[in-house]
Design a protein around this motif. Structure first.
Motif, PDB file in Angstrom:
ATOM      1  N   GLN A 165     -11.524 -26.369   6.106  1.00  0.00           N
ATOM      2  CA  GLN A 165     -13.117 -26.322   6.297  1.00  0.00           C
ATOM      3  C   GLN A 165     -13.288 -25.078   6.856  1.00  0.00           C
ATOM      4  O   GLN A 165     -12.357 -24.182   7.556  1.00  0.00           O
ATOM      5  CB  GLN A 165     -13.363 -27.271   7.532  1.00  0.00           C
ATOM      6  CG  GLN A 165     -15.380 -27.523   7.421  1.00  0.00           C
ATOM      7  CD  GLN A 165     -15.422 -28.676   8.205  1.00  0.00           C
ATOM      8  OE1 GLN A 165     -14.592 -29.606   8.500  1.00  0.00           O
ATOM      9  NE2 GLN A 165     -16.551 -28.436   8.992  1.00  0.00           N
ATOM     10  N   THR A 200     -10.595 -29.450  13.965  1.00  0.00           N
ATOM     11  CA  THR A 200     -11.355 -28.954  12.836  1.00  0.00           C
ATOM     12  C   THR A 200     -10.662 -29.338  11.590  1.00  0.00           C
ATOM     13  O   THR A 200      -9.166 -29.052  11.388  1.00  0.00           O
ATOM     14  CB  THR A 200     -11.409 -27.507  13.056  1.00  0.00           C
ATOM     15  OG1 THR A 200     -11.997 -26.834  14.253  1.00  0.00           O
ATOM     16  CG2 THR A 200     -12.252 -26.901  11.645  1.00  0.00           C
ATOM     17  N   CYS A 202     -17.801 -23.354  12.137  1.00  0.00           N
ATOM     18  CA  CYS A 202     -17.758 -24.770  13.199  1.00  0.00           C
ATOM     19  C   CYS A 202     -17.729 -24.318  14.611  1.00  0.00           C
ATOM     20  O   CYS A 202     -16.742 -23.516  14.810  1.00  0.00           O
ATOM     21  CB  CYS A 202     -16.475 -25.601  12.604  1.00  0.00           C
ATOM     22  SG  CYS A 202     -16.467 -26.199  10.975  1.00  0.00           S
ATOM     23  N   ASP A 206     -21.574 -28.780  11.192  1.00  0.00           N
ATOM     24  CA  ASP A 206     -21.302 -29.316  12.325  1.00  0.00           C
ATOM     25  C   ASP A 206     -21.813 -30.798  12.748  1.00  0.00           C
ATOM     26  O   ASP A 206     -21.113 -31.843  13.177  1.00  0.00           O
ATOM     27  CB  ASP A 206     -21.378 -28.615  13.623  1.00  0.00           C
ATOM     28  CG  ASP A 206     -20.689 -27.214  13.897  1.00  0.00           C
ATOM     29  OD1 ASP A 206     -19.468 -27.237  13.495  1.00  0.00           O
ATOM     30  OD2 ASP A 206     -21.200 -26.329  14.142  1.00  0.00           O
TER      31      ASP A 206
END
Lengths: 123, 123
Positions: free
Chosen positions: B7, B3, B12, A59
């Motif tokens: 990914q 996002t 996340c 992140d």
């Protein structure tokens, strides 16, 4: 606190709270040293800015524009000094800010009157 | 925050507050560097522990067990980095803690949920 006899009272202000002990000051200065680096300040802020006050290396690597090994190195220093906690979950390591890591000094730096509510010893 | 496609979403966590800017991080790291010294941490704590959050050199020299010139040197560094304010009144210089000197980072270090009340931008 009693003002020593013979001392110029006009210069003396009484203590109203317990100052930090020398040992605590040494421990805190270690934490401040870990934050004497702009990248580590940004990483701490980035972790805190994520939902729930925790973030994964994935992140926060992109926002600071550094490689993942470099970011991991800085995060390790923040963990070793007790500013961040690290928890491994499967593939990823998650980092969270340790509450109260700077003790009452963070209150002092936030607002000098805040210590009045901290239950510290009155002189 | 969106996002990025592709990914691994499981790693996340979304941003819920605005992280610090690189310029602010640099400025803050200078202040932390000034506090990467046990004596200066003690002096800052001692100033804050005095009535009204201010103290004279004469109030804090004895507790740290150093000479007045040495204490003045450390106080000068704390003033130059914006952690303490200095006011000359007659013979004596009085020092007080600068409120909010570490910005919202001192809140983050105090309690990770404190930033929720700081009016920072929600993502």
């Amino acid at each position: 606190m009693v003002t020593p006899a013979g001392q110029d009272a006009s210069c003396c202000i009484p203590l109203t709270a317990a100052p930090i002990t020398p040992d605590d000051a040494t421990e805190l200065s270690r934490k401040f040293k870990a934050l004497a680096d702009p990248t580590r300040v940004r990483l701490l802020s980035l972790v805190a800015a994520h939902e729930g006050g925790e973030a994964c290396v994935c992140d926060i690597t992109e926002p600071v524009g550094l490689s993942q090994p470099t970011v991991s190195h800085h995060l390790k220093i923040l963990v070793e000094t007790g500013l961040l906690a690290r928890e491994q979950r499967g593939t990823w390591a998650f980092y969270s800010v340790v509450p109260g890591a700077l003790g009452h000094l963070s209150d002092v730096l936030r607002d000098p009157t805040a210590r009045e509510t901290q239950g510290l010893v009155k002189g």
